[in-house]
Design a protein around this motif. Structure first.
Motif, PDB file in Angstrom:
ATOM      1  N   ILE A  99      37.358  34.033  27.176  1.00  0.00           N
ATOM      2  CA  ILE A  99      37.225  33.918  28.632  1.00  0.00           C
ATOM      3  C   ILE A  99      37.353  35.286  29.291  1.00  0.00           C
ATOM      4  O   ILE A  99      36.519  35.674  30.110  1.00  0.00           O
ATOM      5  N   ARG A 100      38.373  36.045  28.941  1.00  0.00           N
ATOM      6  CA  ARG A 100      38.573  37.364  29.563  1.00  0.00           C
ATOM      7  C   ARG A 100      37.399  38.291  29.267  1.00  0.00           C
ATOM      8  O   ARG A 100      36.924  39.019  30.139  1.00  0.00           O
ATOM      9  N   HIS A 101      36.907  38.270  28.029  1.00  0.00           N
ATOM     10  CA  HIS A 101      35.778  39.125  27.652  1.00  0.00           C
ATOM     11  C   HIS A 101      34.524  38.751  28.445  1.00  0.00           C
ATOM     12  O   HIS A 101      33.778  39.630  28.878  1.00  0.00           O
ATOM     13  N   LEU A 102      34.293  37.446  28.626  1.00  0.00           N
ATOM     14  CA  LEU A 102      33.137  36.978  29.395  1.00  0.00           C
ATOM     15  C   LEU A 102      33.236  37.455  30.844  1.00  0.00           C
ATOM     16  O   LEU A 102      32.273  37.973  31.402  1.00  0.00           O
ATOM     17  N   VAL A 103      34.397  37.302  31.459  1.00  0.00           N
ATOM     18  CA  VAL A 103      34.584  37.733  32.850  1.00  0.00           C
ATOM     19  C   VAL A 103      34.385  39.242  32.966  1.00  0.00           C
ATOM     20  O   VAL A 103      33.696  39.717  33.876  1.00  0.00           O
ATOM     21  N   ASP A 104      34.955  40.014  32.052  1.00  0.00           N
ATOM     22  CA  ASP A 104      34.776  41.469  32.079  1.00  0.00           C
ATOM     23  C   ASP A 104      33.303  41.839  31.943  1.00  0.00           C
ATOM     24  O   ASP A 104      32.808  42.725  32.640  1.00  0.00           O
ATOM     25  N   TRP A 105      32.584  41.169  31.042  1.00  0.00           N
ATOM     26  CA  TRP A 105      31.171  41.456  30.822  1.00  0.00           C
ATOM     27  C   TRP A 105      30.333  41.078  32.053  1.00  0.00           C
ATOM     28  O   TRP A 105      29.469  41.841  32.477  1.00  0.00           O
ATOM     29  N   MET A 106      30.620  39.920  32.650  1.00  0.00           N
ATOM     30  CA  MET A 106      29.852  39.455  33.817  1.00  0.00           C
ATOM     31  C   MET A 106      30.044  40.352  35.029  1.00  0.00           C
ATOM     32  O   MET A 106      29.151  40.474  35.860  1.00  0.00           O
ATOM     33  N   THR A 107      31.212  40.959  35.157  1.00  0.00           N
ATOM     34  CA  THR A 107      31.579  41.673  36.378  1.00  0.00           C
ATOM     35  C   THR A 107      31.735  43.167  36.118  1.00  0.00           C
ATOM     36  O   THR A 107      32.548  43.821  36.768  1.00  0.00           O
ATOM     37  N   ARG A 108      30.949  43.690  35.202  1.00  0.00           N
ATOM     38  CA  ARG A 108      31.079  45.084  34.751  1.00  0.00           C
ATOM     39  C   ARG A 108      31.328  46.074  35.883  1.00  0.00           C
ATOM     40  O   ARG A 108      32.273  46.842  35.843  1.00  0.00           O
ATOM     41  N   ASP A 110      31.697  45.422  39.277  1.00  0.00           N
ATOM     42  CA  ASP A 110      32.419  44.941  40.459  1.00  0.00           C
ATOM     43  C   ASP A 110      33.442  43.896  40.046  1.00  0.00           C
ATOM     44  O   ASP A 110      33.237  42.695  40.198  1.00  0.00           O
ATOM     45  N   LYS A 111      34.546  44.356  39.495  1.00  0.00           N
ATOM     46  CA  LYS A 111      35.574  43.475  38.939  1.00  0.00           C
ATOM     47  C   LYS A 111      36.243  42.622  40.017  1.00  0.00           C
ATOM     48  O   LYS A 111      36.548  43.116  41.103  1.00  0.00           O
ATOM     49  N   PRO A 112      36.496  41.351  39.712  1.00  0.00           N
ATOM     50  CA  PRO A 112      37.243  40.519  40.662  1.00  0.00           C
ATOM     51  C   PRO A 112      38.735  40.840  40.607  1.00  0.00           C
ATOM     52  O   PRO A 112      39.243  41.310  39.596  1.00  0.00           O
ATOM     53  N   ALA A 113      39.417  40.572  41.702  1.00  0.00           N
ATOM     54  CA  ALA A 113      40.873  40.690  41.740  1.00  0.00           C
ATOM     55  C   ALA A 113      41.511  39.328  41.486  1.00  0.00           C
ATOM     56  O   ALA A 113      42.569  39.231  40.882  1.00  0.00           O
ATOM     57  N   ARG A 114      40.822  38.268  41.960  1.00  0.00           N
ATOM     58  CA  ARG A 114      41.345  36.908  41.831  1.00  0.00           C
ATOM     59  C   ARG A 114      40.204  35.993  41.407  1.00  0.00           C
ATOM     60  O   ARG A 114      39.056  36.227  41.755  1.00  0.00           O
ATOM     61  N   ILE A 115      40.553  34.966  40.662  1.00  0.00           N
ATOM     62  CA  ILE A 115      39.583  33.991  40.159  1.00  0.00           C
ATOM     63  C   ILE A 115      39.824  32.649  40.835  1.00  0.00           C
ATOM     64  O   ILE A 115      40.955  32.191  40.928  1.00  0.00           O
ATOM     65  N   GLU A 116      38.739  32.033  41.276  1.00  0.00           N
ATOM     66  CA  GLU A 116      38.806  30.680  41.815  1.00  0.00           C
ATOM     67  C   GLU A 116      38.323  29.680  40.772  1.00  0.00           C
ATOM     68  O   GLU A 116      38.975  28.674  40.517  1.00  0.00           O
TER      69      GLU A 116
END
Length: 151
Positions: A99-108, A110-116
């Motif tokens: 999950i963390r790797h997917l989020v990092d890859w998707m948001t290369r 413009d990283k999110p600060a919070r996840i909904e």
């Protein structure tokens, strides 16, 4: 003489503050969330949604035949509610530890600060909703096979 209750007067006058529900969690909790979901036995995750900063709900498969919807405390790792269904479909999604790797890859860039929420459709469409570092709501989209092909 009739007395109007204090709360009614306060509400009319606007003196009672509203409490906003924080239905996001910090992005730095994704590793712990992945570990907790793996501990609960999830092999595939298709949905992750913040109920609050310390509580989340996940959907996916705990075993190839058991589909689960689990609500748990991110803070304590304690399961709070679970619904299981047997044999509804074949598993799809992503491993909890990815999950963390997917989020990092998707948001290369413009990283999110919070996840909904994070949702993975059967066709491989991934949608991530959250907030950027300025507090603005954002949506990121990707294809799951592109994430798997990056290796």
């Amino acid at each position: 003489m009739s007395r109007t209750p204090f709360l009614a007067i306060a509400l009319i006058a606007g003196f009672v503050p509203t409490i906003a529900a924080d239905d996001t969690f910090p992005v730095d909790r994704l590793v712990a969330i992945g570990d907790q979901l793996q501990h609960f036995g999830f092999g595939h995750v298709t949905e992750l949604e913040a109920e609050s900063a310390n509580r989340a709900t996940a959907e996916g498969w705990r075993h190839p035949e058991w589909h689960s919807e689990l609500t748990w405390s991110i803070e304590t790792g304690q399961g709070l509610k679970e619904e299981l269904e047997y044999g509804i479909d074949a598993p799809w999604g992503i491993a909890p530890t990815d999950i963390r790797h997917l989020v990092d890859w998707m948001t290369r860039a413009d990283k999110p600060a919070r996840i909904e929420s994070l949702e993975i459709d059967r066709d491989g469409t991934v949608e991530l909703e959250g907030e950027d570092h300025q507090g603005e709501s954002r949506t990121w989209r990707a294809r799951l096979e592109a994430f798997h092909d990056r290796r």
